[in-house]
Design an enzyme around this catalytic site. Structure first.
Site, PDB file in Angstrom:
ATOM      1  N   GLU A  82      47.641  87.675  69.464  1.00 30.64           N
ATOM      2  CA  GLU A  82      46.380  88.032  70.113  1.00 30.64           C
ATOM      3  C   GLU A  82      45.230  87.944  69.120  1.00 30.64           C
ATOM      4  OE1 GLU A  82      44.291  91.327  73.018  1.00 30.64           O
ATOM      5  OE2 GLU A  82      46.186  91.842  72.046  1.00 30.64           O
ATOM      6  N   GLU A 107      42.494  91.522  64.168  1.00 34.14           N
ATOM      7  CA  GLU A 107      41.160  92.091  64.392  1.00 34.14           C
ATOM      8  C   GLU A 107      40.583  92.521  63.050  1.00 34.14           C
ATOM      9  OE1 GLU A 107      37.887  92.919  65.544  1.00 34.14           O
ATOM     10  OE2 GLU A 107      39.080  92.726  67.376  1.00 34.14           O
ATOM     11  N   ASP A 134      40.813  87.317  59.243  1.00 36.60           N
ATOM     12  CA  ASP A 134      40.352  86.231  60.100  1.00 36.60           C
ATOM     13  C   ASP A 134      41.549  85.565  60.780  1.00 36.60           C
ATOM     14  OD1 ASP A 134      39.184  84.024  61.265  1.00 36.60           O
ATOM     15  OD2 ASP A 134      38.519  83.102  59.398  1.00 36.60           O
ATOM     16  N   ASP A 157      33.462  86.191  71.635  1.00 37.81           N
ATOM     17  CA  ASP A 157      31.997  86.157  71.632  1.00 37.81           C
ATOM     18  C   ASP A 157      31.502  84.903  72.341  1.00 37.81           C
ATOM     19  OD1 ASP A 157      31.046  88.511  70.022  1.00 37.81           O
ATOM     20  OD2 ASP A 157      32.482  87.643  68.617  1.00 37.81           O
ATOM     21  N   LYS A 161      23.295  81.855  73.389  1.00 37.72           N
ATOM     22  CA  LYS A 161      22.157  80.976  73.106  1.00 37.72           C
ATOM     23  C   LYS A 161      22.666  79.559  72.868  1.00 37.72           C
ATOM     24  CE  LYS A 161      19.233  84.577  71.095  1.00 37.72           C
ATOM     25  NZ  LYS A 161      18.485  85.022  69.890  1.00 37.72           N
ATOM     26  N   LYS A 229      37.408  98.995  81.613  1.00 36.26           N
ATOM     27  CA  LYS A 229      36.274  99.756  82.148  1.00 36.26           C
ATOM     28  C   LYS A 229      34.996  98.931  82.109  1.00 36.26           C
ATOM     29  CE  LYS A 229      35.268 102.148  77.775  1.00 36.26           C
ATOM     30  NZ  LYS A 229      35.112 103.469  77.107  1.00 36.26           N
ATOM     31  N   PHE A 230      34.848  98.089  81.081  1.00 29.65           N
ATOM     32  CA  PHE A 230      33.676  97.218  80.997  1.00 29.65           C
ATOM     33  C   PHE A 230      33.700  96.191  82.128  1.00 29.65           C
ATOM     34  CE2 PHE A 230      34.531  98.679  76.675  1.00 29.65           C
ATOM     35  CZ  PHE A 230      33.284  99.135  76.283  1.00 29.65           C
TER      36      PHE A 230
END
Length: 251
Positions: A82, A107, A134, A157, A161, A229-230
């Site tokens: 993961e 992580e 990483d 992420d 932009k 929850k998000f």
């Protein structure tokens, strides 16, 4: 990274842009990164979990293949990798739901590492190990090709932009690396709440010759991936979430 959580525009992002620009100026290719450094304080409970449970569940990064059987203390379990587990709630849920599988989560955000370790302790989870490094380097150095049964990349992420889209993790060269590390029949599951990124994921994974789609386009959310929850909040606001699940073709 969790749904609806966006990269900032603070010093960390400025540094990344400066590094990328400098690399381009001297003719070096832009390095793939699996993370954005985020500010955040490690809570007392998270630090306690790191101190008490880290010796068992935290694995050091090493430029050598990981001995999965020694790390997890058993043989024969499926190996799931993961990338970026955020605060760990989804990882803990899936690990509990699938006790016969072994999960290696990567992580760099210390509060997230502490949060997952705290959940591991509270719920008595034994089939998770963590490397705080990483993920691109962990994959390249610690995971031999053709050894993974599954890879999870949930809510990376989005770099929303347009000028930053090139920093997105799910791009052709990296997907080719991921596919190489899967066993035949192993799966790659990505999820995002950013629609444009979702279509890019689908396009990039569809273009990888080692992979085949398990669905006709986007996949229904697999039962093992919980609604966070998000995500619930986003759905109430009319936002979407998209899953793509591809499988490595038989050799």
């Amino acid at each position: 990274m969790q749904p609806n959580e966006q990269p900032g525009t603070g010093p960390a992002d400025t540094t990344l842009e400066q590094q990328d620009t400098a690399a381009a100026e001297v003719g070096h290719p832009r390095r793939i990164r699996s993370f954005v450094r985020r500010a955040g304080r490690t809570s007392t409970g998270q630090q306690r979990a790191i101190d008490e449970l880290g010796p068992r569940f935290l694995l050091p990064y090493a430029a050598a293949p990981l001995d999965w059987e020694a790390a997890f203390g058993r043989t024969g379990a499926r190996r799931i990798f993961e990338i970026g587990f955020g605060m760990g709630e989804t990882s803990a849920h899936i690990a509990q739901l699938r006790p016969d599988d072994d999960f290696l989560g990567v992580e760099v955000h210390e509060p997230g590492v502490g949060a997952l370790l705290k959940l591991i302790g509270e719920r008595g989870i034994g089939n998770v190990r963590i490397v705080s490094h990483d993920a691109v380097e962990v994959l390249a150095q610690m995971i031999p090709e053709g050894t993974l049964d599954g890879i999870h990349v949930f809510f990376p992420d989005p770099w929303h932009k347009k000028r930053h889209n090139k920093r997105r993790l799910i791009q052709g060269p990296f997907v080719a690396r991921l596919a190489a590390h899967l066993r035949p029949g192993g799966y790659l599951h990505c999820a995002t709440d950013w629609e444009e990124y979702a279509h890019q994921m689908l396009e990039v994974l569809s273009a990888e010759p080692l992979l085949e789609n398990t669905a006709d386009g986007f996949a229904p959310r697999p039962d093992y991936r919980p609604v966070t929850k998000f995500e619930k909040r986003g759905l109430r606001l009319g936002h979407g979430v998209w899953d793509v699940v591809f499988r490595k073709r038989a050799a």
